[in-house]
Design an enzyme around this catalytic site. Structure first.
Site, short mmCIF file in Angstrom:
data_model
loop_
_atom_site.label_atom_id
_atom_site.label_comp_id
_atom_site.label_asym_id
_atom_site.label_seq_id
_atom_site.Cartn_x
_atom_site.Cartn_y
_atom_site.Cartn_z
N TYR A 186 0.80 -1.22 0.00
CA TYR A 186 0.00 0.00 0.00
C TYR A 186 0.84 1.28 0.00
O TYR A 186 0.28 2.37 -0.06
CB TYR A 186 -0.90 0.03 1.24
N HIS A 190 -4.39 6.49 -1.08
CA HIS A 190 -4.97 6.41 0.26
C HIS A 190 -3.92 6.59 1.35
O HIS A 190 -4.26 6.81 2.51
CB HIS A 190 -5.64 5.04 0.41
N ASN A 234 -9.15 1.29 8.52
CA ASN A 234 -10.46 1.24 9.17
C ASN A 234 -10.40 1.25 10.69
O ASN A 234 -11.42 1.47 11.34
CB ASN A 234 -11.24 0.01 8.70
N ASP A 255 -6.21 11.61 2.87
CA ASP A 255 -6.62 11.86 1.50
C ASP A 255 -8.07 12.33 1.45
O ASP A 255 -8.92 11.84 2.18
CB ASP A 255 -6.45 10.59 0.67
N ASN A 312 -13.28 5.96 6.02
CA ASN A 312 -13.32 5.02 7.14
C ASN A 312 -12.26 5.33 8.20
O ASN A 312 -12.46 5.05 9.38
CB ASN A 312 -13.16 3.59 6.65
#
Length: 205
Positions: free
Chosen positions: A14, A19, A70, A95, A116
């Protein structure tokens, strides 16, 4: 203690996602102001240091939750309780789909707007933390949002992204002094980005 929370997902998979621009901002801030080495505490990767302000240095903690987006609030809540910080001493960098690429806005309080990570912070910290919203634009259609935010930045986007990261780090003394309006203005001065419809900006890629 000023808690600077960068929101993102841990791990190399990631690392370059849109994100994860909150993680990138946290790293840029810690590097700019010579924070100490990374430690694993509060379910997070943490670096401690000081931010200079006209009123004197402000102790600060950069927090990158390792709980996945989350559950970001769990780590930030732990750090906040340990240092007995208030929501006003928490700045979350993340973001923002509803801002065009490179735009930047500070606000305190409000809803989660479908984010989230922000929703988790609200659950663990309360709604009244400070939000550093970093515009990444919108793919234009709701069904494209997930692959868009979890996709890596295109090479053509790195210019505005890196300028925004540098500006967020360099201008931080204004936020550390509590002047979010001046901080926002200085970030936009250092990294000017045109006002645009976030659902149209940059979608040629």
């Amino acid at each position: 203690m000023l808690i600077i929370a960068g929101l993102g997902n841990p791990g190399p998979k990631y690392a370059n996602n849109r994100h994860n621009i909150g993680f990138m901002a946290a790293d840029a801030i810690a590097d700019e102001w010579g924070f100490g080495p990374t430690k694993a505490i509060f379910q997070a990767a943490v670096r401690a240091g000081e931010i200079p302000t006209p009123q004197g240095p402000v102790k600060a903690l950069v927090v990158k939750p390792q709980t996945y987006m989350n559950e970001s609030g769990r780590a930030v809540g732990e750090a906040m309780r340990f240092y007995r910080s208030t929501p006003a001493e928490v700045i979350a960098f993340y973001d923002e789909l509803d801002l065009a690429e490179g735009r930047f806005r500070m606000k305190t309080g409000g809803g989660a707007a479908g984010h989230n990570g922000v929703r988790s912070l609200m659950a663990h910290v309360g709604p009244d933390f400070r939000r550093a919203r970093m515009g990444i634009g919108h793919p234009g259609q709701r069904e494209l949002v997930m692959p868009y935010v979890l996709g890596d930045f295109y090479k053509v986007e790195l210019g505005w992204r890196d300028a925004l990261l540098r500006a967020c780090a360099e201008a931080l003394p204004f936020a550390a002094a509590g002047d979010d309006e001046r901080y926002q203005a200085e970030v936009l001065r250092l990294a000017p980005a045109p006002k645009a419809d976030p659902r149209k900006a940059g979608r040629e890629d």
